[in-house]
Each structure stands twice: as structure tokens, then as C-alpha cells.
Write a protein that holds these residues in place. Structure first.
Motif, PDB file in Angstrom:
ATOM      1  N   LEU A 178       0.822  -1.210   0.000  1.00 21.22           N
ATOM      2  CA  LEU A 178       0.000   0.000   0.000  1.00 21.22           C
ATOM      3  C   LEU A 178       0.856   1.260   0.000  1.00 21.22           C
ATOM      4  N   ALA A 179       1.986   1.206   0.692  1.00 22.82           N
ATOM      5  CA  ALA A 179       2.865   2.377   0.762  1.00 22.82           C
ATOM      6  C   ALA A 179       3.461   2.728  -0.597  1.00 22.82           C
ATOM      7  N   LYS A 180       3.484   1.774  -1.519  1.00 21.19           N
ATOM      8  CA  LYS A 180       4.071   2.003  -2.839  1.00 21.19           C
ATOM      9  C   LYS A 180       3.066   2.523  -3.857  1.00 21.19           C
ATOM     10  N   LEU A 181       1.785   2.558  -3.493  1.00 21.28           N
ATOM     11  CA  LEU A 181       0.751   2.951  -4.443  1.00 21.28           C
ATOM     12  C   LEU A 181       0.540   4.450  -4.487  1.00 21.28           C
ATOM     13  N   GLY A 182       0.197   4.948  -5.661  1.00 18.88           N
ATOM     14  CA  GLY A 182      -0.221   6.334  -5.813  1.00 18.88           C
ATOM     15  C   GLY A 182      -1.682   6.458  -5.401  1.00 18.88           C
ATOM     16  N   GLN A 183      -2.181   7.666  -5.348  1.00 20.38           N
ATOM     17  CA  GLN A 183      -3.554   7.913  -4.899  1.00 20.38           C
ATOM     18  C   GLN A 183      -4.611   7.139  -5.690  1.00 20.38           C
ATOM     19  N   PRO A 184      -4.572   7.159  -7.032  1.00 23.46           N
ATOM     20  CA  PRO A 184      -5.606   6.425  -7.778  1.00 23.46           C
ATOM     21  C   PRO A 184      -5.573   4.912  -7.493  1.00 23.46           C
ATOM     22  N   GLU A 185      -4.367   4.333  -7.441  1.00 25.31           N
ATOM     23  CA  GLU A 185      -4.239   2.906  -7.170  1.00 25.31           C
ATOM     24  C   GLU A 185      -4.654   2.583  -5.735  1.00 25.31           C
ATOM     25  N   LEU A 186      -4.339   3.484  -4.816  1.00 30.26           N
ATOM     26  CA  LEU A 186      -4.725   3.299  -3.425  1.00 30.26           C
ATOM     27  C   LEU A 186      -6.246   3.287  -3.272  1.00 30.26           C
ATOM     28  N   GLU A 187      -6.928   4.163  -3.996  1.00 32.93           N
ATOM     29  CA  GLU A 187      -8.389   4.192  -3.957  1.00 32.93           C
ATOM     30  C   GLU A 187      -8.976   2.882  -4.469  1.00 32.93           C
ATOM     31  N   VAL A 188      -8.406   2.337  -5.525  1.00 34.67           N
ATOM     32  CA  VAL A 188      -8.873   1.050  -6.051  1.00 34.67           C
ATOM     33  C   VAL A 188      -8.605  -0.061  -5.033  1.00 34.67           C
ATOM     34  N   ALA A 189      -7.442  -0.034  -4.418  1.00 36.12           N
ATOM     35  CA  ALA A 189      -7.096  -1.058  -3.430  1.00 36.12           C
ATOM     36  C   ALA A 189      -8.055  -1.013  -2.236  1.00 36.12           C
ATOM     37  N   VAL A 190      -8.360   0.173  -1.758  1.00 37.57           N
ATOM     38  CA  VAL A 190      -9.275   0.317  -0.620  1.00 37.57           C
ATOM     39  C   VAL A 190     -10.666  -0.166  -1.007  1.00 37.57           C
ATOM     40  N   ALA A 191     -11.135   0.200  -2.185  1.00 36.36           N
ATOM     41  CA  ALA A 191     -12.453  -0.245  -2.645  1.00 36.36           C
ATOM     42  C   ALA A 191     -12.500  -1.770  -2.760  1.00 36.36           C
ATOM     43  N   THR A 192     -11.421  -2.355  -3.241  1.00 38.74           N
ATOM     44  CA  THR A 192     -11.348  -3.812  -3.365  1.00 38.74           C
ATOM     45  C   THR A 192     -11.384  -4.476  -1.993  1.00 38.74           C
ATOM     46  N   LEU A 193     -10.610  -3.946  -1.061  1.00 40.02           N
ATOM     47  CA  LEU A 193     -10.605  -4.498   0.294  1.00 40.02           C
ATOM     48  C   LEU A 193     -11.968  -4.353   0.962  1.00 40.02           C
ATOM     49  N   GLU A 194     -12.625  -3.226   0.758  1.00 33.75           N
ATOM     50  CA  GLU A 194     -13.964  -3.034   1.322  1.00 33.75           C
ATOM     51  C   GLU A 194     -14.936  -4.060   0.745  1.00 33.75           C
ATOM     52  N   ALA A 195     -14.859  -4.309  -0.564  1.00 31.60           N
ATOM     53  CA  ALA A 195     -15.733  -5.297  -1.196  1.00 31.60           C
ATOM     54  C   ALA A 195     -15.462  -6.700  -0.650  1.00 31.60           C
TER      55      ALA A 195
END
Length: 118
Positions: free
Chosen positions: A88-105
Motif C-alpha cells: 500500500l505504501a508504494k501505491l499512488g492515490q488512484p491505485e490506493l483508492e482502487v485497493a481500498v475499494a477492493t478491500l472493502e468489497a
């Protein structure tokens, strides 16, 4: 998982993510190779001084070494909490938003599956 083993797994994962061998870590923290090996295998607890030196070597806080300890694990021996934080620390803002949405799902799916079990 026993906490001593969970801490050992966390230390091993951090060491590997930093590209250090057990010998490298032992030299950096002023302990023997055997001591590092025994800590990583969950056979010995490190002293507080050793924990502080390990945290410095890994560039994390001592608190981070113990946060969420023992809550996850994997078949390949890596601490998934640490791996997740590193990625997560290596991701930019757009990728981080996708990662968070995926984890929430995934969390919603897991909760739904848990509540559907008899």
C-alpha cells in the motif's frame, strides 16, 4: 498462532522485504545468527533493546512490530499485514483508492458469507 511465533514471522517478513539475510540482521543489531534464527522461529522472545534495534534496522516503529500481531498468516510464512502495508505504501492515490475499494468489497463479501453460515 502463538504470539512469539507471530512476532518471529513478522520479523522474518520485514527482514526479507528489506533484502537482509539473517547474518546481515544479526550484524546490524549486535546479536548472533543463532539468536536471530531462534527469534524468527518463535523459540525466543527478543529483549526490548533487541526489539528497538530491529525496528531501527527495518525503519519502522517498535509499535509497528507488534500492531495486529498474530491476526494473519500465510502458507508461505510471510506476515500478510506487513506485506499489505508495504504494498500500500508504494501505491499512488488512484491505485490506493482502487485497493481500498477492493478491500472493502472483500470485507463485505466475507461478512455476508459469515452471516449466511449456520
Amino acid at each position: 498462532m502463538e504470539l512469539k511465533q507471530a512476532l518471529g514471522r513478522r520479523i522474518k517478513t520485514l527482514r526479507e522485504l528489506r533484502g537482509l539475510t539473517q547474518n546481515d540482521l544479526a550484524a546490524e543489531i549486535g546479536r548472533s545468527l543463532d539468536a536471530v534464527s531462534m527469534i524468527e522461529r518463535g523459540l525466543n522472545w527478543p529483549s526490548m533493546a533487541t526489539v528497538e534495534r530491529m525496528a531501527t534496522a527495518f525503519k519502522v516503529s517498535t509499535t509497528e512490530l507488534f500492531n495486529d500481531l498474530g491476526t494473519t498468516g500465510s502458507a508461505n510464512g510471510q506476515d500478510l499485514v506487513v506485506v499489505g502495508r508495504e504494498l500500500l505504501a508504494k501505491l499512488g492515490q488512484p491505485e490506493l483508492e482502487v485497493a481500498v475499494a477492493t478491500l472493502e468489497a472483500l470485507a463485505r463479501k466475507s461478512a455476508a458469507a459469515s452471516s449466511a453460515r449456520p
